[in-house]
Scaffold this motif. Structure first.
Motif: not given
Length: 60
Positions: A19-42
């Motif tokens: 699951r961790l490997q898939k999540e890393v691949r997805d985020v590297c492929g452009g999937k937004k993280t929960c923080a990004e979806l919540n508007g955190h930019r810092e």
């Protein structure tokens, strides 16, 4: 990523790792993280960097 399934016995280390490997691949492929979806930019970088020409002496 929630890894509590490992502690509760509902998930093995192998499935958690997959699951961790898939999540890393997805985020590297452009999937937004929960923080990004919540508007955190810092972000915070933790490191001890000193410019070589401005090294602060240590007192021991």
């Amino acid at each position: 990523m929630n890894a509590s399934g490992l502690l509760g016995g509902g998930e093995t280390m192998e499935t958690l790792f997959e699951r961790l490997q898939k999540e890393v691949r997805d985020v590297c492929g452009g999937k937004k993280t929960c923080a990004e979806l919540n508007g955190h930019r810092e972000g915070t970088l933790f490191f001890n960097y000193q410019h070589p020409n401005r090294v602060i002496p240590h007192c021991y």
